[in-house]
Design an enzyme around this catalytic site. Structure first.
Site, PDB file in Angstrom:
ATOM      1  N   PRO A  83      19.045  12.318   5.756  1.00  0.00           N
ATOM      2  CG  PRO A  83      17.807  10.342   5.579  1.00  0.00           C
ATOM      3  CD  PRO A  83      19.211  10.860   5.832  1.00  0.00           C
ATOM      4  CB  CYS A  84      16.557  17.261   5.740  1.00  0.00           C
ATOM      5  SG  CYS A  84      15.346  17.211   4.392  1.00  0.00           S
ATOM      6  CD  GLN A  85      12.671  13.066   5.563  1.00  0.00           C
ATOM      7  OE1 GLN A  85      13.806  12.965   6.005  1.00  0.00           O
ATOM      8  NE2 GLN A  85      12.262  12.421   4.495  1.00  0.00           N
ATOM      9  CB  ALA A  86      14.925  14.587  12.199  1.00  0.00           C
ATOM     10  CG  PHE A  87      17.651  18.254  11.377  1.00  0.00           C
ATOM     11  CD1 PHE A  87      17.784  18.180  12.751  1.00  0.00           C
ATOM     12  CD2 PHE A  87      18.403  17.395  10.590  1.00  0.00           C
ATOM     13  CE1 PHE A  87      18.658  17.266  13.330  1.00  0.00           C
ATOM     14  CE2 PHE A  87      19.276  16.489  11.155  1.00  0.00           C
ATOM     15  CZ  PHE A  87      19.404  16.423  12.533  1.00  0.00           C
TER      16      PHE A  87
END
Length: 378
Positions: A83-87
């Site tokens: 999951p890419c939300q943190a980046f």
């Protein structure tokens, strides 16, 4: 070398990358995701693969190998996009402190347990700068410690036939010393013209704001290679219903021409929060697509407040099917769950056409290795 290539897809979502690999010639044997609705879509559209539900932290290499019917070291390729939300650049608090930024370590854990020949990891471009590059270095060093030579590159989906400006960082590597081959660009200057919104959407039935006609027929014969490719063997359209927007939004859309945006809305009709906006702000908000242009990045919420998600001619937001077309999903691909969940599945996916090119480049690298080995043996 004539043989079956196998793959497992972690963080598989609805199965965009799985579908791309299937088109390239891989047999995807298993997938995992914690999203229950996405899992139903994955299971329904890739019946040859075993879906393992739940958080990746609870998934063992042993369970994946059992599902795939393989032993450690036999898997050809492990793919996945943590999951890419943190980046994401849309997350102004992004960084390594976000627990989601650590999910790539779960991917590395399973690489160690499965020992695949090849690895593919996909993420947003923000991963290269998050935590001052800490995530990028952790990924590269993690692969190296496991014996994998890995390279990374920013791939632009539009350069591979997807009608959308979408940049993603892709990590590709192997543990056999095989030279990594990156997919050759197929579209752009000096190549095929970019696939446009017209190429993607012009054969789909018209809808009014909030209209849901259920399963529908195509309005005309396919125009061009892209429509023919995505139709496949389909004779009807699913997941094609328009979200119901408030009357004020319909009034705003009447003032927005193709290629226009919030700047074309009369001041008195603007949302209160946007009346103070500078003209250089919110460049994509309330944007209307153009037939002969590309889409911006398809997000998990095709909301007109977020970006350019207004149909080129019709005063409404694009449907799940239209978003899926822009992502290069085949029309037979039916998305399960609520409409909100369907948009999330589409927005989170790797465009299948991009996944296909990545898969083909791995098969090419393997073929070159074996042909070189055969020549050396003569």
């Amino acid at each position: 070398m004539d043989r079956t290539y196998t793959a497992i897809d972690l963080f598989c979502g609805a199965g965009g990358l799985t579908e791309g690999l299937r088109q390239a010639g891989f047999h995807v044997l298993a997938g995992n995701d914690f999203d229950e609705a996405a899992g139903r879509t994955f299971a329904a559209t890739h019946k040859e693969a075993k879906f393992l539900p739940g958080p990746v932290q609870d998934i063992t290499a042993k369970a994946l190998l059992k599902a795939a019917g393989l032993k450690k070291g036999e898997l050809d390729c492990l793919v996945g996009g943590p999951p890419c939300q943190a980046f994401s650049v849309y997350n102004h608090k992004r960084g390594m402190h976000d627990e989601r930024s650590q999910l790539f370590r779960e991917y590395l854990r399973l690489v160690e347990g499965l020992s695949p020949r090849w690895v593919v990891m996909e993420n947003v471009t923000g991963i290269t700068s998050a935590g001052d590059g800490e995530a990028l270095q952790a990924i590269l060093s993690g692969f190296k410690q496991l014996g994998y030579n890995v390279e990374y590159k920013v791939l632009r989906a539009e350069e591979y036939g997807v009608p959308q400006e979408r940049r993603r960082v892709v990590f590709v590597g192997n543990r056999e010393g095989i030279q990594i081959e990156w997919p050759e660009k197929t579209h752009g200057e000096g190549l095929k013209p970019f696939t446009t919104i017209r190429d993607a959407l012009s054969d789909l039935p018209a809808l009014a704001n909030g209209e849901d006609k259920g399963i529908q027929q195509y309005v005309r014969e396919p125009i061009g290679e892209y429509q023919s490719l995505l139709r496949g063997g389909s004779n009807s359209v699913v997941n094609h219903s328009a979200p119901r927007l408030a009357p004020i939004n319909i009034e705003r859309m009447k003032h927005i021409p193709a290629g226009g945006s919030w700047r074309d809305i009369p001041y008195e009709l603007l949302p209160a929060g946007m009346k103070k906006a500078r003209r250089c702000d919110h460049t994509k908000r309330y944007g209307r697509m153009t037939w002969d242009g590309l889409s911006g990045t398809v997000l998990t919420k095709c909301d007109v407040h977020w970006g350019a998600f207004i149909h080129p001619e019709q005063d409404r937001a694009i449907t799940v099917r239209e978003a899926a077309r822009i992502q290069s999903f085949p029309d037979w691909f039916t998305f399960e769950g609520s409409r909100t969940e369907q948009y999330i599945q589409v927005g989170n996916a790797v465009p299948p056409l991009l996944g296909r090119r990545i898969g083909e480049s791995i098969l090419l690298a393997d073929a070159l290795k074996y042909s070189t080995s055969a020549i050396a043996a003569e």
